[in-house]
Write a protein that holds these residues in place. Structure first.
Motif, short mmCIF file in Angstrom:
data_model
loop_
_atom_site.label_atom_id
_atom_site.label_comp_id
_atom_site.label_asym_id
_atom_site.label_seq_id
_atom_site.Cartn_x
_atom_site.Cartn_y
_atom_site.Cartn_z
N LEU A 121 2.01 4.45 -2.38
CA LEU A 121 3.26 5.16 -2.12
C LEU A 121 3.40 5.47 -0.63
O LEU A 121 4.51 5.41 -0.08
N ALA A 122 2.28 5.80 0.02
CA ALA A 122 2.33 6.06 1.46
C ALA A 122 2.68 4.78 2.22
O ALA A 122 3.49 4.81 3.16
N THR A 123 2.11 3.68 1.82
CA THR A 123 2.42 2.40 2.46
C THR A 123 3.88 2.04 2.25
O THR A 123 4.57 1.58 3.18
N MET A 124 4.38 2.26 1.04
CA MET A 124 5.79 1.99 0.77
C MET A 124 6.68 2.89 1.63
O MET A 124 7.72 2.44 2.13
N GLY A 125 6.27 4.13 1.81
CA GLY A 125 7.04 5.05 2.65
C GLY A 125 7.09 4.59 4.10
O GLY A 125 8.13 4.70 4.76
N VAL A 126 5.97 4.08 4.62
CA VAL A 126 5.94 3.58 6.00
C VAL A 126 6.87 2.37 6.14
O VAL A 126 7.64 2.26 7.11
N ILE A 127 6.83 1.47 5.18
CA ILE A 127 7.69 0.28 5.22
C ILE A 127 9.16 0.70 5.18
O ILE A 127 9.98 0.18 5.95
#
Length: 182
Positions: A42-48
């Motif tokens: 979810l953190a990676t998706m947020g950064v993207i």
């Protein structure tokens, strides 16, 4: 570059929902772990999503920087930045569709055994991942719209055959995005 076809996104999402459901059924039948992404995704998706939105806002600011009747000139937009932003927006929408479809399939499988489970973390995690995928789709489609530019004066012919802007709803053809590939 062609705009994203929403029907294609729906088809991909449905296919991956069936695949996610099937994968969960198979893994649970053989006692394996449920194929859901970890919460750190979810953190990676947020950064993207944040990077896509920031780059999209840069293109939108350029697009809206000068009013059509103004004598001031627009500052040049790096065409490579515009092209990369458009590609990133479309990739974000497609990746979000894959994640949404897969995790909706997992969620639906976990939902049928909801009352029998003492630990429902996987169900909530699958729902969170599906929500993250939905956010990625929305941001990708919005940023893709940011990259569209109206036709310039002289690019199209008006209703009376004179150069001017296209009628509302009329297709603009080439040069539809801020990136104009040659």
């Amino acid at each position: 570059m062609k705009p994203i076809n929403p029907l294609r996104l729906i088809l991909i999402g449905v296919i991956l929902a069936v695949a996610g459901w099937s994968g969960t059924v198979i893994t649970s039948r053989y006692g394996m772990a449920t194929p859901v992404l970890p919460a750190t995704a979810l953190a990676t998706m947020g950064v993207i999503v944040a990077i896509t939105l920031i780059l999209g806002i840069r293109v939108l600011r350029w697009r809206n920087s000068v009013k059509p009747n103004s004598t001031a000139k627009k500052t040049a937009l790096d065409p490579l930045l515009a092209a990369r932003t458009l590609v990133l927006a479309q990739a974000c929408a497609y990746a979000g569709t894959v994640l949404l479809g897969w995790h909706v399939g997992i969620f639906l499988d976990q939902l049928r055994i909801w009352s029998f489970r003492s630990n429902q973390d996987i169900t909530w995690l699958a729902l969170g991942m599906a929500g993250g995928g939905l956010v990625m789709i929305i941001v990708g489609l919005v940023v893709e719209r940011f990259c569209r530019i109206p036709p310039e004066d002289g690019d199209t012919k008006g209703m009376d055959g004179k150069p001017g802007r296209a009628a509302r709803g009329e297709a603009t053809g080439e040069g539809e995005y801020a990136y104009r590939g040659d």
